[in-house]
Design a protein around this motif. Structure first.
Motif, PDB file in Angstrom:
ATOM      1  N   MET A 135       0.861  -1.189   0.000  1.00  0.00           N
ATOM      2  CA  MET A 135       0.000   0.000   0.000  1.00  0.00           C
ATOM      3  C   MET A 135       0.889   1.229   0.000  1.00  0.00           C
ATOM      4  N   MET A 157       2.519   9.982  10.033  1.00  0.00           N
ATOM      5  CA  MET A 157       1.067  10.000   9.983  1.00  0.00           C
ATOM      6  C   MET A 157       0.583   9.526   8.607  1.00  0.00           C
ATOM      7  N   LEU A 163      -2.104   2.822   6.052  1.00  0.00           N
ATOM      8  CA  LEU A 163      -2.351   1.487   6.603  1.00  0.00           C
ATOM      9  C   LEU A 163      -3.780   1.382   7.152  1.00  0.00           C
ATOM     10  N   ARG A 199      -7.284  10.588  15.742  1.00  0.00           N
ATOM     11  CA  ARG A 199      -5.952  10.736  16.357  1.00  0.00           C
ATOM     12  C   ARG A 199      -6.081  11.166  17.804  1.00  0.00           C
TER      13      ARG A 199
HETATM   14  N1  WAQ Z   1       1.687  -4.138   9.261  1.00  0.00           N
HETATM   15  C1  WAQ Z   1       1.377  -4.596  10.475  1.00  0.00           C
HETATM   16  N2  WAQ Z   1       1.801  -4.051  11.618  1.00  0.00           N
HETATM   17  C2  WAQ Z   1       2.602  -2.986  11.521  1.00  0.00           C
HETATM   18  C3  WAQ Z   1       2.972  -2.430  10.268  1.00  0.00           C
HETATM   19  C4  WAQ Z   1       2.483  -3.064   9.097  1.00  0.00           C
HETATM   20  N3  WAQ Z   1       2.773  -2.628   7.879  1.00  0.00           N
HETATM   21  N4  WAQ Z   1       3.780  -1.370  10.505  1.00  0.00           N
HETATM   22  C5  WAQ Z   1       3.903  -1.272  11.842  1.00  0.00           C
HETATM   23  N5  WAQ Z   1       3.200  -2.254  12.466  1.00  0.00           N
HETATM   24  C6  WAQ Z   1       3.077  -2.514  13.907  1.00  0.00           C
HETATM   25  C7  WAQ Z   1       4.380  -3.019  14.480  1.00  0.00           C
HETATM   26  O1  WAQ Z   1       4.102  -4.099  15.343  1.00  0.00           O
HETATM   27  C8  WAQ Z   1       4.916  -1.884  15.277  1.00  0.00           C
HETATM   28  O2  WAQ Z   1       5.520  -2.356  16.432  1.00  0.00           O
HETATM   29  C9  WAQ Z   1       3.652  -1.078  15.619  1.00  0.00           C
HETATM   30  O3  WAQ Z   1       2.722  -1.353  14.570  1.00  0.00           O
HETATM   31  C10 WAQ Z   1       3.909   0.391  15.632  1.00  0.00           C
HETATM   32  O4  WAQ Z   1       4.555   0.755  14.418  1.00  0.00           O
HETATM   33  O5  WAQ Z   1       0.575  11.030  14.142  1.00  0.00           O
HETATM   34  O6  WAQ Z   1       4.424   5.089  14.113  1.00  0.00           O
HETATM   35  O7  WAQ Z   1       5.546   2.322  12.781  1.00  0.00           O
HETATM   36  O8  WAQ Z   1      -1.311  10.257  13.344  1.00  0.00           O
HETATM   37  O9  WAQ Z   1       6.042   2.574  15.284  1.00  0.00           O
HETATM   38  C11 WAQ Z   1       0.388   6.424  14.729  1.00  0.00           C
HETATM   39  C12 WAQ Z   1       0.037   7.880  14.835  1.00  0.00           C
HETATM   40  C13 WAQ Z   1       1.865   6.155  14.641  1.00  0.00           C
HETATM   41  C14 WAQ Z   1       0.487   8.693  13.655  1.00  0.00           C
HETATM   42  C15 WAQ Z   1       2.085   4.688  14.530  1.00  0.00           C
HETATM   43  O10 WAQ Z   1       3.705   2.970  14.370  1.00  0.00           O
HETATM   44  C16 WAQ Z   1      -0.130  10.093  13.705  1.00  0.00           C
HETATM   45  C17 WAQ Z   1       3.523   4.301  14.320  1.00  0.00           C
HETATM   46  P1  WAQ Z   1       5.084   2.199  14.192  1.00  0.00           P
END
Ligand code: WAQ
Ligand code: MG
Length: 243
Positions: A135, A157, A163, A199
């Motif tokens: 994606m 974000m 996602l 959020r």
């Molecule tokens: N598929 C499944 N799980 C995922 C994926 C993916 N493509 N990418 C990340 N994760 C899971 C993974 O277990 C990470 O430990 C957890 O999510 C958090 O990932 O300001 O930065 O990339 O609006 O650290 C949300 C708020 C931020 C953004 C989320 O997640 C905003 C974030 P991170």
């Protein structure tokens, strides 16, 4: 791309960073460099394991509109968590599923993927993390969306909204709950098709390396096809200004 420290994920290494992009053939060098840089310069530390894989996509790419975004400014983590639970209820997650969260979260946060949680049985469907892939959101269209909504450009974000839009657009999806495992990022969200991307500015304490990504699903739907969709269906987010 997936990066870990202390060996590969499957050898017990700690998840550092992950990422995915859809690219043209000409764009592969740029995409691989971007993901390499992302994994090498992460607040969770320097990885000693990284894997970058690319594969040709044969399926046609489906277009989805980005979820609507709403932001909540909350003064404490406790209030943020309470709001998240209230939003999950509004999205159709039963109280009994929400009550199991506290016990489950610590064990969920270690792997670099998401957990599918069935709202009917109140149990996780698969203990291993599922990685959503294939994606993306073309930069020029994302820029237009951000300018129109007056949203400061924020790559993290952007990735989360891509996602969440993919994950919640399938009939088996009920809601998603997410916050980062990066110690310096405490904003998270609840998303569902109906509620959009909600959020919340504080869902954990600064310094905490425990993240969360849970997809609440309706276990009476075809979950195998949902998992296939999450991993394989190519999706582009595409925004168009309303007439
Ligand atoms: N598929 C499944 N799980 C995922 C994926 C993916 N493509 N990418 C990340 N994760 C899971 C993974 O277990 C990470 O430990 C957890 O999510 C958090 O990932 O300001 O930065 O990339 O609006 O650290 C949300 C708020 C931020 C953004 C989320 O997640 C905003 C974030 P991170
Ligand atoms: Mg992270």
């Amino acid at each position: 791309m997936r990066a870990a420290k202390g060996g590969a994920h499957e050898q017990g290494g700690k998840h550092i960073s992950g990422g995915e992009q859809i690219s043209t053939f000409e764009g592969i060098t740029h995409a691989v460099n971007f993901l390499l840089e992302k994994g090498l310069t992460h607040s969770k530390g320097s990885p000693d394991f990284m894997q970058i894989q690319f594969e040709c996509i044969h399926d046609s790419v489906r277009l989805l509109k980005p979820l609507d975004v709403q932001s909540h400014q909350i003064e404490s983590v406790e209030k943020g968590q309470a709001l998240a639970r209230q939003l999950l209820r509004q999205a159709g997650v039963p109280k009994s599923s929400i009550e199991t969260l506290d016990q489950l979260l610590p064990s969920y946060s270690r792997q670099g993927g998401a957990v599918l949680f069935d709202i009917h049985s109140d149990r996780p469907i698969d203990e291993r993390g599922i990685r959503v892939s294939r994606m993306d959101w073309q930069p020029d269209n994302y820029e237009q969306w951000a300018a129109y909504h007056g949203v400061p450009r924020n790559l993290r974000m952007k990735e989360a909204l891509v996602l969440a839009t993919k994950v919640t657009s399938h009939p088996a999806a009920v809601a998603e709950l997410c916050w980062s495992d990066d110690p310096d990022y405490i904003t998270g969200y609840v998303a569902s098709k109906r509620l959009g991307y909600q959020r919340i500015n504080k869902l954990k304490k600064f310094g905490d390396e425990q993240g969360c990504r849970i997809f609440f699903v309706n276990g009476r739907e075809d979950i195998e096809s949902y998992i296939h969709y999450l991993k394989k269906q190519p999706i582009f987010i595409r925004w168009e200004e309303a007439e």
